[in-house]
Design a protein around this motif. Structure first.
Motif, PDB file in Angstrom:
ATOM      1  N   GLY A   1      -5.947   9.761  -0.746  1.00 20.63           N
ATOM      2  CA  GLY A   1      -5.643   8.869  -1.940  1.00 20.63           C
ATOM      3  C   GLY A   1      -4.579   7.813  -1.543  1.00 20.63           C
ATOM      4  O   GLY A   1      -3.447   8.195  -1.093  1.00 20.63           O
ATOM      5  N   VAL A   2      -4.896   6.587  -1.903  1.00 14.23           N
ATOM      6  CA  VAL A   2      -4.142   5.551  -1.497  1.00 14.23           C
ATOM      7  C   VAL A   2      -4.016   4.582  -2.970  1.00 14.23           C
ATOM      8  O   VAL A   2      -5.158   4.591  -3.559  1.00 14.23           O
ATOM      9  CB  VAL A   2      -4.385   4.643  -0.490  1.00 14.23           C
ATOM     10  N   LEU A   3      -2.967   3.751  -2.922  1.00 15.70           N
ATOM     11  CA  LEU A   3      -2.834   2.942  -3.759  1.00 15.70           C
ATOM     12  C   LEU A   3      -2.411   1.482  -3.701  1.00 15.70           C
ATOM     13  O   LEU A   3      -1.247   1.257  -2.795  1.00 15.70           O
ATOM     14  CB  LEU A   3      -2.264   3.387  -5.179  1.00 15.70           C
ATOM     15  N   LEU A   4      -2.948   0.428  -3.968  1.00 13.82           N
ATOM     16  CA  LEU A   4      -2.526  -0.863  -3.476  1.00 13.82           C
ATOM     17  C   LEU A   4      -1.805  -1.591  -4.998  1.00 13.82           C
ATOM     18  O   LEU A   4      -2.497  -1.575  -6.013  1.00 13.82           O
ATOM     19  CB  LEU A   4      -3.758  -2.025  -3.199  1.00 13.82           C
ATOM     20  N   LEU A   5      -0.821  -2.040  -5.093  1.00 14.28           N
ATOM     21  CA  LEU A   5      -0.014  -2.717  -5.947  1.00 14.28           C
ATOM     22  C   LEU A   5       0.207  -4.121  -5.607  1.00 14.28           C
ATOM     23  O   LEU A   5       1.083  -4.210  -4.616  1.00 14.28           O
ATOM     24  CB  LEU A   5       1.511  -1.829  -6.161  1.00 14.28           C
TER      25      LEU A   5
ATOM     26  N   TRP B   1       0.753  -1.268   0.004  1.00 11.86           N
ATOM     27  CA  TRP B   1       0.032   0.036   0.030  1.00 11.86           C
ATOM     28  C   TRP B   1       0.890   1.423  -0.090  1.00 11.86           C
ATOM     29  O   TRP B   1       1.880   1.433   0.607  1.00 11.86           O
ATOM     30  CB  TRP B   1      -0.764  -0.025   1.321  1.00 11.86           C
ATOM     31  N   PHE B   2       0.428   2.255  -0.780  1.00  9.89           N
ATOM     32  CA  PHE B   2       1.030   3.487  -0.866  1.00  9.89           C
ATOM     33  C   PHE B   2       0.425   4.765  -0.564  1.00  9.89           C
ATOM     34  O   PHE B   2      -0.992   4.745  -0.999  1.00  9.89           O
ATOM     35  CB  PHE B   2       1.864   3.668  -2.028  1.00  9.89           C
ATOM     36  N   ARG B   3       0.618   5.572   0.214  1.00 13.23           N
ATOM     37  CA  ARG B   3      -0.214   6.735   0.411  1.00 13.23           C
ATOM     38  C   ARG B   3       0.321   7.976  -0.967  1.00 13.23           C
ATOM     39  O   ARG B   3       1.338   8.206  -0.547  1.00 13.23           O
ATOM     40  CB  ARG B   3      -0.087   7.483   1.607  1.00 13.23           C
TER      41      ARG B   3
ATOM     42  N   VAL C   1      -0.080  -7.584 -13.050  1.00 14.46           N
ATOM     43  CA  VAL C   1       0.069  -6.521 -12.031  1.00 14.46           C
ATOM     44  C   VAL C   1      -1.309  -5.935 -11.911  1.00 14.46           C
ATOM     45  O   VAL C   1      -1.931  -5.486 -12.867  1.00 14.46           O
ATOM     46  CB  VAL C   1       1.056  -5.504 -12.339  1.00 14.46           C
ATOM     47  N   GLU C   2      -1.732  -5.582 -10.877  1.00 16.07           N
ATOM     48  CA  GLU C   2      -2.954  -5.279 -10.331  1.00 16.07           C
ATOM     49  C   GLU C   2      -2.560  -3.905  -9.509  1.00 16.07           C
ATOM     50  O   GLU C   2      -1.887  -3.855  -8.626  1.00 16.07           O
ATOM     51  CB  GLU C   2      -3.877  -6.204  -9.431  1.00 16.07           C
ATOM     52  N   LEU C   3      -3.503  -2.808  -9.941  1.00 17.88           N
ATOM     53  CA  LEU C   3      -3.432  -1.648  -9.347  1.00 17.88           C
ATOM     54  C   LEU C   3      -4.609  -1.219  -8.723  1.00 17.88           C
ATOM     55  O   LEU C   3      -5.699  -1.283  -9.400  1.00 17.88           O
ATOM     56  CB  LEU C   3      -2.737  -0.525  -9.987  1.00 17.88           C
ATOM     57  N   ILE C   4      -4.955  -0.796  -7.356  1.00 12.42           N
ATOM     58  CA  ILE C   4      -6.343  -0.365  -6.986  1.00 12.42           C
ATOM     59  C   ILE C   4      -5.973   0.908  -6.437  1.00 12.42           C
ATOM     60  O   ILE C   4      -5.219   1.025  -5.441  1.00 12.42           O
ATOM     61  CB  ILE C   4      -6.778  -1.479  -6.122  1.00 12.42           C
TER      62      ILE C   4
ATOM     63  N   GLY D   1     -11.026  -9.531  -3.482  1.00  8.24           N
ATOM     64  CA  GLY D   1     -10.510  -9.340  -2.001  1.00  8.24           C
ATOM     65  C   GLY D   1      -9.335  -8.427  -1.940  1.00  8.24           C
ATOM     66  O   GLY D   1      -8.528  -8.458  -2.902  1.00  8.24           O
ATOM     67  N   LEU D   2      -9.091  -7.934  -0.730  1.00 11.11           N
ATOM     68  CA  LEU D   2      -7.866  -7.140  -0.359  1.00 11.11           C
ATOM     69  C   LEU D   2      -7.977  -6.897   1.051  1.00 11.11           C
ATOM     70  O   LEU D   2      -8.907  -7.133   1.846  1.00 11.11           O
ATOM     71  CB  LEU D   2      -7.886  -5.885  -1.194  1.00 11.11           C
TER      72      LEU D   2
END
Length: 340
Positions: free
Chosen positions: A66-70, A15-17, A81-84, A152-153
Motif C-alpha cells: 500500500g502506498v499513498l500520494l499526497l 509518496w508514502f509507503r 489537497v489530493e490523496l491517491i 496524471g501522476l
C-alpha cells in the motif's frame, strides 16, 4: 518513498509507503500541514484529517504494497489537497456496498470508506477482487464540480526523492493540450529539465502541438534535455493532434480497449536540431488518450480491466502506474478523455 518532514509538500506531491500506524499518523499530519499551507478552512482541514486517517487505516488493514500520494491540486478559484491510495491487495467485490456504513471485513465499525466519501469534495475509485484498489480523493473548501477531463501522476525511481518525469495540462482558447516529459537520467538534474519543460508549456503560445514542442525545445537549451510529447484532443473535430520527441509512449484507446499507437520521432528536446512533426489521428468521443514515459512497461491492455475506462482519468492513470510501472526508473502516466 520520501520520509515525512515538516517541509512543504511539492506540487509533484510526496509518496508514502503505508505499513503501520505510525506512518498513518505521519501522513495525516502532513495532510493537515498541506491543507493549512493552501488556506483551507479549519473545518475542512479536520475533514481532510479524517480522510487521511481512514485511507491509511484501510491500507494498513487490507492492503498489500500500500502506498499513498499526497499533493496539492489547484483549480481556477482555489486550491485543495489530493490523496491517491494504491494497493495490490484483495480488492473489493462491490465498492458501493463497501462504502455503506456497517460493512466491514475486519471486525471494525465499517464506516471508513463511507466517511471518506462524505468528507470528500470529489471521490473516485476502482477495485477488483484479487487485483487491488485505487482510491482518489480531493478536499477543497467546497464541492468539486469541474469536469475531470485529464489526470496524471509520476513516481520517482526507488531511492530517489524527486522524479525526472512530469505532466501538465492546459486550456488556451479552444485548445485542450497535455504534455508528458521525461528528463534525461534521474534525480535533481532530470527534474530540473522537466521543470523547464513544464514552465515553458504553461507559457507557450496557443499553437499546434508541433509548434509547442518547438517552443519547448528552444526553452530547454540550458538543461540536460528531455523526451517529451504534446497532444491536443479535439473531440469536436474527432481528431487527436500529436507531436513527440524521444521515448514517450502515446496511445488512443477505444471504448472496447483496442489501442492505436502514436508516433514520436527520435530526438531530445533542448539539444541538437531534432525533426519535429505532427501527426493527426481519429479521436472519437468515447476514446481515451494514454501517454506514459519509459518507466511504464508498454504491455498493458485496458480491455483486461473491466469497467476501468468508465472511471476518471486520474484513477485510470493510477491503476496503470501500479500495474505497469517499474521501480528501477522514474515513471509517469497521463490519461485524458473527451470533455464534449
Amino acid at each position: 518513498m520520501v520520509p515525512v518532514t515538516t517541509e512543504p509538500v511539492p506540487d509533484r506531491g510526496s509518496w508514502f509507503r503505508v505499513e503501520n500506524g505510525s506512518t498513518g499518523s505521519a501522513v495525516r499530519r502532513a495532510a493537515e500541514r498541506l491543507g493549512d499551507q493552501l488556506g483551507l478552512p479549519t473545518g475542512r482541514i479536520a475533514d481532510l484529517a479524517i480522510v487521511a486517517a481512514e485511507l491509511t487505516s484501510n491500507l494498513i488493514k487490507h492492503a498489500e504494497e500500500g502506498v499513498l500520494l499526497l499533493r496539492p491540486v489547484r483549480r481556477a478559484s482555489d486550491a485543495g489537497v489530493e490523496l491517491i491510495a494504491i494497493d495490490s491487495g484483495p480488492g473489493m467485490v462491490d465498492l458501493t456496498d463497501s462504502a455503506r456504513d456497517g460493512n466491514s471485513t475486519t471486525g471494525t465499525l465499517g464506516i471508513g470508506l463511507g466517511a471518506i466519501v462524505r468528507q470528500a469534495s470529489w471521490f473516485d475509485a476502482y477495485s477488483r477482487p484479487g487485483r487491488g484498489t485505487v482510491i482518489a480523493v480531493r478536499v477543497f473548501a467546497a464541492a468539486d464540480t469541474e469536469p475531470s477531463w485529464v489526470g496524471g501522476l509520476t513516481r520517482p525511481l526507488s531511492g530517489e526523492t524527486v522524479s525526472g518525469d512530469g505532466h501538465a495540462a492546459r486550456i488556451v482558447g479552444d485548445r485542450h493540450q497535455v504534455l508528458v516529459t521525461d528528463g534525461l537520467g534521474h534525480g535533481p538534474l532530470a527534474a530540473a529539465a522537466t521543470d523547464a519543460a513544464l514552465t515553458a508549456f504553461r507559457d507557450a503560445p496557443a499553437a499546434s502541438p508541433a509548434e509547442v514542442v518547438g517552443h519547448l525545445h528552444r526553452a530547454m537549451s540550458h538543461t540536460r534535455g528531455a523526451a517529451l510529447a504534446v497532444a491536443e484532443p479535439d473531440p469536436t473535430a474527432g481528431v487527436l493532434r500529436y507531436a513527440g520527441l524521444g521515448n514517450i509512449t502515446g496511445s488512443v484507446v477505444a471504448d472496447d480497449g483496442r489501442r492505436r499507437g502514436l508516433v514520436s520521432l527520435p530526438g531530445i528536446a533542448g539539444h541538437q536540431r531534432p525533426t519535429i512533426r505532427q501527426y493527426d489521428y481519429p479521436f472519437e468521443a468515447d476514446s481515451l488518450l494514454v501517454m506514459h514515459t519509459d518507466g511504464v512497461v508498454d504491455r498493458w491492455q485496458l480491455a483486461d480491466y473491466s469497467g476501468l475506462t468508465g472511471r476518471s482519468p486520474l484513477v485510470v492513470a493510477a491503476t496503470l502506474l501500479r500495474d505497469a510501472g517499474i521501480r528501477r526508473d522514474d515513471a509517469g502516466v497521463l490519461v485524458a478523455r473527451s470533455w464534449a
